[in-house]
Design an enzyme around this catalytic site. Structure first.
Site, PDB file in Angstrom:
ATOM      1  N   HIS A   1      37.672  99.139   8.823  1.00 31.52           N
ATOM      2  CA  HIS A   1      36.880 100.252   9.322  1.00 31.52           C
ATOM      3  C   HIS A   1      36.914 100.225  10.846  1.00 31.52           C
ATOM      4  O   HIS A   1      36.573  99.214  11.456  1.00 31.52           O
ATOM      5  CB  HIS A   1      35.428 100.137   8.865  1.00 31.52           C
ATOM      6  CG  HIS A   1      35.262  99.961   7.385  1.00 31.52           C
ATOM      7  ND1 HIS A   1      34.204  99.276   6.832  1.00 31.52           N
ATOM      8  CD2 HIS A   1      36.036 100.370   6.340  1.00 31.52           C
ATOM      9  CE1 HIS A   1      34.317  99.281   5.511  1.00 31.52           C
ATOM     10  NE2 HIS A   1      35.413  99.929   5.187  1.00 31.52           N
TER      11      HIS A   1
ATOM     12  N   TYR B   1      25.698  91.845  12.717  1.00 34.12           N
ATOM     13  CA  TYR B   1      26.409  92.533  13.794  1.00 34.12           C
ATOM     14  C   TYR B   1      25.475  93.447  14.562  1.00 34.12           C
ATOM     15  O   TYR B   1      24.612  94.109  14.005  1.00 34.12           O
ATOM     16  CB  TYR B   1      27.631  93.300  13.276  1.00 34.12           C
ATOM     17  CG  TYR B   1      27.422  94.175  12.066  1.00 34.12           C
ATOM     18  CD1 TYR B   1      27.113  95.522  12.201  1.00 34.12           C
ATOM     19  CD2 TYR B   1      27.549  93.641  10.778  1.00 34.12           C
ATOM     20  CE1 TYR B   1      26.939  96.327  11.095  1.00 34.12           C
ATOM     21  CE2 TYR B   1      27.373  94.438   9.663  1.00 34.12           C
ATOM     22  CZ  TYR B   1      27.067  95.787   9.826  1.00 34.12           C
ATOM     23  OH  TYR B   1      26.882  96.588   8.724  1.00 34.12           O
TER      24      TYR B   1
END
Length: 459
Positions: free
Chosen positions: A63, A126
């Protein structure tokens, strides 16, 4: 702490100190001051997300997201793979590394990322510098792409994958991620037209006339899709600024407008390019003005430009480009003198103000250089090079280059020139010469103004 570059530009590996004892371990997973000092971009995270995978072999990706991402592991280990999906010479470049609690990776916007868990009960986190949105535009790459040829520790035939990830396109079918957008405000002015010629018509470059752009509209743009705003819009009617109406217009455009741009740039982490003027100085210096010289504007126009500079300087990522005596496509001193020469008019021209001409093509080229090289943020003087001259000397050059007798130009003092003026007259700096050492040290060499003058009149 150590930050290491990879073959993919902007993709950085961060080795994190982990402190352990009989109770377990502790690490500073995100420490802005230390990490920026070590070489990590100050990317301004706004969201923290956590992913948990129960089984080893769980694989996500590739991605390429429209934001920057800082990935770290809290528990277990992952195998990370990245493929550059951005436009440019490194499109398709691949990098892989194993990541545990003692390592993190900074992933710039447009780089495809994929993670395969190597241990059960793996947790990784993240940070991103934009809020997740269902409208966000991603690019994807198939995990089994033959060009990337990732050597997965756990073969994809044995891995846990989603149906969507299995169906992503091969590299040959991936649409490269364009750069962040650049918005040019004031596109209808002399500098705006030069920027259009310099930057071209690439899809990520947008041009807007100042009158057509509402800075007060809260959702005027999805600003995280942008990287830079170039403010080429300004009120430049120096004498009219001394009137009540002109004063209000100058402050509105040169200060309030800049303040609105500064808020947008600061809030969304954008770079702001703001064009300034020699009029922020009073012209009393006996040497060229440096960027850090104290400002001391004489008139309303100079005061608004100085105030606009102060506002623009509050933006963490800013380039203030200070220039003088700008000449471009449209009505200006050079075109006026050339017209007078051709019509047989013998002008009186001021001979006690000194500076260098700056051609908008050179100014646009310098702005592009600052952006593309990511020169250190701050203020830069940018004018033509060469020996300074008075307005009268420049007028004589214009006459001579046009095949006319330069003696037709009569030099006069500023006081004499404006003695018969019917309206307000703004004070002018006597010395408008700017020191160019800083921008030359940044790798940009402006053109000689006399050479530029010949090309301008010859074109």
């Amino acid at each position: 702490m150590k930050v290491t570059e990879t073959p993919i530009p902007g993709l950085l590996v961060v080795d994190l100190p982990v402190h352990g004892d009989n109770r377990g371990w502790f690490k500073e997973n995100w420490q802005r001051e230390k990490m920026v000092a070590a070489g990590l971009p100050d990317f301004g995270p706004v969201q923290n997300s956590i992913a948990y995978n129960a089984a080893a072999g769980t694989t996500r990706g590739f991605h390429a997201e429209p934001w920057d991402k800082f990935v770290s592991v809290a528990s277990g280990r992952i195998f990370g793979a990245w493929v550059d999906l951005r436009e440019g010479p490194t499109f398709g470049e691949t990098f892989t590394i194993e990541v545990g609690p003692d390592r993190a990776v900074f992933v710039p916007r447009g780089v495809g990322n994929s993670y395969q868990t190597l241990d059960p009960d793996t947790v990784y986190a993240y940070l991103v510098n934009d809020h997740w949105s269902p409208d966000a535009e991603y690019s994807f790459l198939n995990l089994a792409d033959e060009t990337a040829a990732v050597n997965w520790p756990i073969p994809l035939t044995e891995a846990v994958l989603s149906d969507k990830d299995r169906a992503h396109p091969r590299l040959v079918d991936v649409e490269p991620v364009p750069p962040r957008k650049i918005l040019v405000l004031g596109a209808d002015g002399q500098l705006g037209r030069a920027l259009r010629a310099e930057l071209g018509d690439a899809a990520h470059i947008e041009f807007a006339a100042r009158a057509d752009f509402d800075l007060t509209a809260p959702d005027a743009r999805h600003w995280r899709a942008y990287g830079t705003i170039i403010n080429a819009a300004a009120y430049t009617a120096v004498d009219a600024a001394e009137t009540a109406e002109g004063r209000a217009a100058a402050w509105a455009a040169n200060v309030s407008g800049v303040a609105a741009l500064a808020r947008i740039a600061t809030q969304h982490g954008l770079a702001l390019v703001h064009v300034s003027s020699d009029y922020v100085f009073d012209g009393s210096s006996e040497r060229p003005y440096r960027e850090d010289d104290p400002i001391s504007p004489l008139g309303v126009y100079g005061q608004t430009k100085a105030a606009g500079d102060a506002v623009a300087a509050t933006v963490p990522r800013h380039w203030i480009v200070r220039t003088s005596w700008v000449i471009g496509d449209g009505r200006n001193f050079v075109s006026t003198m050339a017209g007078l020469a051709d019509r047989g008019v013998d002008p009186k021209v001021v001979d006690d103000q000194f500076g260098r001409l700056t051609f908008t093509a050179d100014l646009a080229r310098g702005i592009r250089h600052l952006i593309e090289t990511q020169a250190p943020y701050g203020t830069y003087n940018l004018t033509g090079t060469g020996e300074p001259a008075s307005w009268a000397e420049i007028a004589r050059e214009v006459f001579a280059l046009g095949g006319h007798d330069p003696a037709r130009v009569t030099p006069v003092s500023t006081g004499e020139y404006f003695a018969a003026a019917s309206g307000p007259v703004a004070p002018r700096p006597r010395n408008s010469v700017l020191d160019l050492a800083k921008i030359e040290a940044a790798g940009f060499r402006p053109g000689d103004w006399r050479t530029g003058l010949g090309e301008y009149l010859g074109g």
